[in-house]
Design an enzyme around this catalytic site. Structure first.
Site, PDB file in Angstrom:
ATOM      1  N   GLU A 170     -37.035 -48.080   3.482  1.00  0.00           N
ATOM      2  CA  GLU A 170     -37.929 -48.996   3.961  1.00  0.00           C
ATOM      3  C   GLU A 170     -38.116 -48.785   5.495  1.00  0.00           C
ATOM      4  OE1 GLU A 170     -37.773 -52.995   2.510  1.00  0.00           O
ATOM      5  OE2 GLU A 170     -38.803 -53.675   4.020  1.00  0.00           O
ATOM      6  N   LYS A 294     -29.519 -61.004   3.978  1.00  0.00           N
ATOM      7  CA  LYS A 294     -31.124 -61.494   4.062  1.00  0.00           C
ATOM      8  C   LYS A 294     -31.110 -62.455   2.734  1.00  0.00           C
ATOM      9  CE  LYS A 294     -35.982 -60.101   3.675  1.00  0.00           C
ATOM     10  NZ  LYS A 294     -36.803 -59.006   4.198  1.00  0.00           N
ATOM     11  N   GLU A 298     -38.729 -63.833   2.626  1.00  0.00           N
ATOM     12  CA  GLU A 298     -39.859 -63.071   2.159  1.00  0.00           C
ATOM     13  C   GLU A 298     -39.436 -62.620   0.503  1.00  0.00           C
ATOM     14  OE1 GLU A 298     -39.382 -59.558   4.935  1.00  0.00           O
ATOM     15  OE2 GLU A 298     -40.879 -60.433   5.770  1.00  0.00           O
ATOM     16  N   LYS A 371     -33.717 -61.587  15.339  1.00  0.00           N
ATOM     17  CA  LYS A 371     -34.661 -60.616  15.802  1.00  0.00           C
ATOM     18  C   LYS A 371     -34.872 -60.944  17.140  1.00  0.00           C
ATOM     19  CE  LYS A 371     -36.684 -59.483  11.505  1.00  0.00           C
ATOM     20  NZ  LYS A 371     -37.996 -58.696  10.702  1.00  0.00           N
ATOM     21  N   ASP A 376     -41.736 -60.653  14.576  1.00  0.00           N
ATOM     22  CA  ASP A 376     -41.183 -59.630  13.692  1.00  0.00           C
ATOM     23  C   ASP A 376     -41.496 -58.282  14.451  1.00  0.00           C
ATOM     24  OD1 ASP A 376     -39.866 -58.335  11.515  1.00  0.00           O
ATOM     25  OD2 ASP A 376     -41.859 -58.312  10.444  1.00  0.00           O
ATOM     26  N   GLU A 404     -41.478 -49.567  13.616  1.00  0.00           N
ATOM     27  CA  GLU A 404     -42.294 -49.911  12.424  1.00  0.00           C
ATOM     28  C   GLU A 404     -43.846 -50.407  13.075  1.00  0.00           C
ATOM     29  OE1 GLU A 404     -40.309 -53.381  10.434  1.00  0.00           O
ATOM     30  OE2 GLU A 404     -42.187 -53.676   9.534  1.00  0.00           O
ATOM     31  N   TRP A 553     -48.980 -65.276   6.070  1.00  0.00           N
ATOM     32  CA  TRP A 553     -47.866 -64.755   6.686  1.00  0.00           C
ATOM     33  C   TRP A 553     -47.828 -65.415   8.227  1.00  0.00           C
ATOM     34  CZ3 TRP A 553     -44.647 -62.462   3.592  1.00  0.00           C
ATOM     35  CH2 TRP A 553     -45.017 -61.768   2.429  1.00  0.00           C
TER      36      TRP A 553
END
Ligand SMILES: *[C@@H]1O[C@H](CO)[C@@H](O)[C@H](O)[C@H]1NC(C)=O
Ligand SMILES: *[C@@H]1O[C@H](CO)[C@@H](O)[C@H](O)[C@H]1NC(C)=O
Ligand SMILES: *[C@@H]1O[C@H](CO)[C@@H](O)[C@H](O)[C@H]1NC(C)=O
Ligand SMILES: *[C@@H]1O[C@H](CO)[C@@H](O)[C@H](O)[C@H]1NC(C)=O
Ligand SMILES: *[C@@H]1O[C@H](CO)[C@@H](O)[C@H](O)[C@H]1NC(C)=O
Ligand SMILES: *[C@@H]1O[C@H](CO)[C@@H](O)[C@H](O)[C@H]1NC(C)=O
Ligand SMILES: *[C@@H]1O[C@H](CO)[C@@H](O)[C@H](O)[C@H]1NC(C)=O
Ligand SMILES: *[C@@H]1O[C@H](CO)[C@@H](O)[C@H](O)[C@H]1NC(C)=O
Ligand SMILES: *[C@@H]1O[C@H](CO)[C@@H](O)[C@H](O)[C@H]1NC(C)=O
Ligand SMILES: *[C@@H]1O[C@H](CO)[C@@H](O)[C@H](O)[C@H]1NC(C)=O
Ligand SMILES: *[C@@H]1O[C@H](CO)[C@@H](O)[C@H](O)[C@H]1NC(C)=O
Ligand SMILES: *[C@@H]1O[C@H](CO)[C@@H](O)[C@H](O)[C@H]1NC(C)=O
Length: 836
Positions: A170, A294, A298, A371, A376, A404, A553
């Site tokens: 991923e 996690k 999500e 994070k 994100d 990402e 989101w």
């Protein structure tokens, strides 16, 4: 030897794949002379699995390669030797060091004084760290006499791989997994050993090998044994293994285990189940580092599924690990879908909302992994306020080496300056200095543990990350986790010397590109704190600003015809600003005190709002996107100035990416400025936006076997339209008469390079072929692919120095392939020096 001398004299470089990263141990140039180094290496532990033994072999290999000198592993006399071992082993063999040294866990003492090199670790791992530090000095021709202790700033210095058991990764842009294939662990672990060597060389002490979106089958007996083989492979490098867990594993029918009807963390059968699984793992891997979880994030199951708290969920694993000395890294990335019509809804509040009430309820071997920012991994975020809201809980920061949202390794972006804005951020807790890096190290609140985790998605590609220059982020991550106060430019210079050689011009040029890269990317992707304006619903790569809004989101911009930005004030907005300690809260609450680079993160303003710079928001958008893309045009030429000083393989591969970035930065620039020009109706003071005198739109040409296509999102095509072949098996062409002044031009062609086909193109002037190319980036660029005409597939290829006469006929012939209908957006004829 003959060959070595030949290449050294002429400065030619053999092709390199990049597999050695910064551990190339390149021979020092013959122009350098150096003092002698000892010829004996005394290794104070000869057990083959010991990191001390690994250190001895590494010293032997490195000195042979860098200096051309053979060293013997021996029990030689302490004078004239390199001695490597733990402090305990040293004292047992030679007695006390002549001076007291203060070593913390994993730390080392390095002395090169008096013809003896002492490399003394607090533990075995520390001895290896000291050895690679000494080799790093030699490789940089640094023969100075040193004597110092070096200790890591924090005990947790982990990486997270997001590898799936089927072998995919991923957000991985460097090929398939080196760990997994076909649901199990691969047989050949050669690359795993090489990876462990890279990790150890920058002080990383543990790795979580599977995706946080975890699969329960990692816990099958066969896979536990496979993980055991990985642990065996990495152990000689002092790298421990961790596993990501699927919270609902007890009900997933894990082979060899009971299949329960619940995964409630307070249910006694569930507690026994995890206890048993954990015992089984430790039987095979006695030094396992622990788990990464996690949960309730999500779509993942978690304790909240049973109305239990997140701390009850974390402690379930903590208690199973406790007898074995393992840790749980529990991710704070927990949030719910939200409704944008609620002005006060804010995903940025989620981590504090979920975790602050639980402060003090986590077991001592739990570390909450946070994070760097509250959303994100965006191009710029304020430091997560959760760091300043947990006083009785161990915390670690989560960084992302994998790019990402930052160009996916096809754009050059040196990330440490971005990380530095968070690590060095002062939360002003109790109005006193409280840097994030001190909080996570455990110093501020006197915590037992804490530190660093970074997502590092290396793959089977010989470059590890897909891009040679992206490896600087991996290297610098380890250096900063060891010492977060280090200067990020200096780290980059060290990396460049180790990776590309000692030529000062090479070091200066590549470092300069690196330092310019994040500001440039921020400029053309999303500035003033609006976030990376990428497609958040698809691949997180190219531009698509409207994807941020009108969904649950919560990565919103709240852009309309007159205003933009998230109102996160306490007085009129989501209240997020108030989750910081008072001094910081006061700064972000007040639009005058909020720095421009986070203005739209905290405030909802008119496009005409004046910044501290004096520009309006909208004009800043226009100017920054042009400036960022302009900077990106300079990277390929800067790199090209080093031709001959870098081996041709790495030179060519990186050049391909930098040219790609130059084109894609223009795609970004045009998409974003067109979008906000369109929505605001406010003209660019400098007349650039929507004004492209050097372009010819494909849809305005004579189409033969081509048809016009309305691209979505609209702003990812010049003039909102492209052309595609009438069907995807028949060659077509577009043609036009050129009305530019006769002269020499650089000709750029913007087209779409979709995944699932390799179209071929031929460009002709007056029936003479002047260029051919193919839509084949899927074979070269590892970024997440797109099957549409959009901001991810849009790209430009440029042909330089094309002679053109007024009245010439331009024709482009496109041959579709697979699902890719040879799409074309526009052609641009650029006089020298013009960027458009
Ligand atoms: C030597 O290394 C092995 C493997 O790491 C370790 O188990 C052993 O304790 C070490 N011996 C000494 C004396 O440090
Ligand atoms: C070595 O150092 C320790 C304490 O650091 C001390 O107790 C001991 O006496 C020293 N031994 C010798 C032989 O000097
Ligand atoms: C995975 O399985 C396929 C088909 O069974 C096989 O061809 C392939 O070699 C396997 N890959 C690995 C890495 O084991
Ligand atoms: C514990 O795990 C082992 C190995 O997977 C299994 O054989 C055993 O039945 C389990 N014990 C219990 C009590 O579930
Ligand atoms: C395990 O149990 C769950 C229900 O708790 C069920 O849905 C699942 O199919 C079972 N799996 C196996 C392999 O038996
Ligand atoms: C959790 O609590 C809510 C309301 O408090 C209740 O409706 C729900 O049934 C509970 N769920 C479980 C799994 O106990
Ligand atoms: C205050 O919030 C409202 C939404 O409740 C918003 O429409 C308005 O623009 C905000 N005012 C200011 C000055 O930001
Ligand atoms: C801390 O700073 C805030 C904001 O500047 C101020 O209101 C408060 O009085 C200060 N508190 C202390 C204890 O100095
Ligand atoms: C935008 O400008 C208008 C007119 O000057 C003003 O009334 C309004 O409050 C401003 N809105 C915001 C969010 O600043
Ligand atoms: C190109 O070739 C075509 C047919 O072969 C011919 O009709 C045409 O005149 C040529 N065009 C130019 C500009 O030479
Ligand atoms: C591996 O990386 C190199 C260098 O960036 C690139 O040219 C090559 O296409 C990549 N290969 C794969 C399979 O991703
Ligand atoms: C042609 O393209 C369409 C969509 O663009 C796709 O559905 C179709 O499968 C393609 N045909 C072939 C032969 O690949």
């Amino acid at each position: 030897m003959q060959l070595f001398t030949f290449f050294a004299i002429f400065g030619l470089a053999l092709a390199e794949t990049g597999i050695d990263g910064w551990l190339r141990y390149a021979p020092l140039p013959s122009s350098i002379s150096w003092p002698s180094v000892p010829k004996h290496i005394v290794v104070l532990n000869t057990t083959k699995t010991s990191p001390v033994y690994t250190a001895g072999l590494e010293l032997q290999r490195g000195i042979q390669s860098i200096l051309g000198q053979d060293c013997h592993l021996s029990n030689g006399k302490p004078d004239e030797s390199i001695i490597v071992g733990t402090l305990d082993a040293y004292v047992a063999t030679y007695g006390n060091l002549t001076q007291a040294v203060d070593l913390k866990e994993d730390g080392y003492w390095l002395s090169t004084e008096n013809n003896v090199v002492q490399i003394i670790g607090q533990n075995e791992r520390g001895a290896l760290y000291g050895a690679v530090e000494y080799l790093s000095m030699l490789a940089q021709a640094n023969f100075s006499s040193v004597a110092y202790a070096s200790n890591p700033d924090a005990p947790i210095r982990w990486v997270n791989q997001w590898d799936n058991l089927d072998g995919s990764i991923e957000r991985g842009y460097g090929g398939a997994s080196i760990f997994f294939a076909n649901g199990t662990i691969v047989n050949d672990l050669t690359r795993v050993a090489e990876y462990a060597r890279l990790l150890a060389s920058v002080g990383i002490n543990a790795i979580v090998i599977n995706n946080v979106n975890a699969n329960a089958s990692i816990l099958s007996p066969q896979n536990i044994d496979g993980v055991g083989r990985i642990a065996d492979t990495m152990r000689p490098y002092g790298v421990q293994i961790g596993l990501s867990l699927y919270f609902a594993s007890p009900t997933s029918g894990v082979q060899g285990q009971a299949n329960l009807t619940t995964f409630d963390p307070l249910d006694s059968s569930v507690i026994a189940w995890w206890g048993n699984v954990t015992d089984q793992i430790y039987e095979r891997i006695p030094d396992m580092a622990g788990y990464l979880v996690k949960a309730n994030s999500e779509g993942q199951p978690g304790p909240i599924t049973y109305n239990r708290t997140l701390s009850q969920g974390a402690n379930l694993f903590a208690k199973a690990l406790q007898p074995h000395g393992g840790r749980v890294l529990f991710r704070a990335f927990v949030y719910n879908q939200l409704n944008e019509s609620d002005w006060r809804a804010d995903r940025a509040n989620a981590a504090v909302d979920f975790f602050k009430p639980l402060d003090g309820q986590f077991d001592d071997n739990v570390v909450v992994q946070i994070k760097y920012g509250p959303i994100d991994f965006q191009v710029r975020e304020p430091a997560s306020p959760l760091f300043a809201n947990l006083f009785h809980t161990n915390t670690a920061i989560e960084l992302e080496v994998t790019q990402e949202y930052l160009g996916q390794q096809t754009h050059l972006v040196y990330l440490p300056p971005l990380w530095d804005t968070v690590l060095g951020f002062d939360m002003r807790i109790d109005n006193e200095t409280s840097l994030v890096r001190d909080i996570i190290a455990g110093r501020t609140f006197n915590r037992s543990s804490g530190g660093y985790a970074a997502v590092v998605n290396v793959g089977t590609n010989q470059t590890w990350l897909g891009s040679h220059l992206s490896m600087s982020n991996f290297y610098a991550y380890g250096r900063l986790a060891w010492n977060p106060a280090e200067d990020t430019t200096k780290i980059h210079e060290d990396w460049t010397r180790l990776t590309f050689g000692l030529d000062q011009n090479v070091v200066d040029t590549i470092t300069n590109m690196a330092i310019e890269s994040w500001p440039a990317y921020e400029n053309y992707s999303g500035n003033l704190g609006i976030q990376t304006l990428t497609d958040i619903l698809y691949t997180h790569f190219g531009p698509d600003p409207q994807s941020q809004d009108n969904n649950g989101w919560g990565q919103w911009t709240r852009a309309d015809h007159t205003t933009i930005g998230m109102d996160r004030t306490v007085s009129n907005g989501t209240g997020y600003a108030g989750t910081y300690p008072p001094e910081i809260a006061a700064m972000y609450e007040n639009i005058e005190m909020t720095p421009d680079n986070l203005l739209l993160w905290f405030h909802h303003v008119n496009y005409t709002q004046k910044l501290k710079s004096g520009k309006t928001v909208i004009q800043h958008f226009y100017d920054a996107h042009y400036a960022g893309a302009d900077t990106a045009q300079t990277f390929a030429p800067q790199w090209q100035s080093l031709e001959g000083k870098i081996d041709s393989q790495r030179f060519d591969e990186q050049l391909y990416r930098l040219k790609y970035q130059a084109g894609h930065s223009l795609v970004w620039r045009d998409a974003i400025v067109d979008f906000y020009h369109n929505i605001s109706g406010i003209a660019d003071e400098h007349g650039r936006v929507g004004n492209h005198p050097y372009r010819i739109e494909a849809e305005d040409m004579t189409l033969n076997g081509y048809k016009t296509y309305a691209v979505s999102p609209f702003e990812t095509a010049s003039n909102y339209h492209a052309v595609v072949t009438s069907d995807n098996s028949t060659t077509g062409s577009v043609s036009t008469t050129l009305h530019f002044k006769s002269g020499t031009y650089d000709v750029g062609v913007n087209f779409y390079d979709m995944y699932g086909g390799v179209s071929k193109y031929e460009m002709l002037i007056n029936n003479k072929t002047i260029a051919t190319w193919a839509g084949d980036s899927e074979d070269y660029l590892g970024h997440t692919p797109s099957i549409y005409l959009d901001g991810h597939s849009a790209r430009r290829t440029t042909f330089t120095d094309i002679a053109v006469k007024e009245g010439d006929i331009l024709e482009i012939v496109g041959t579709p392939n697979g699902i890719e209908p040879a799409p074309l957006d526009y052609v641009v004829f650029l006089p020298k020096g013009v960027i458009d």
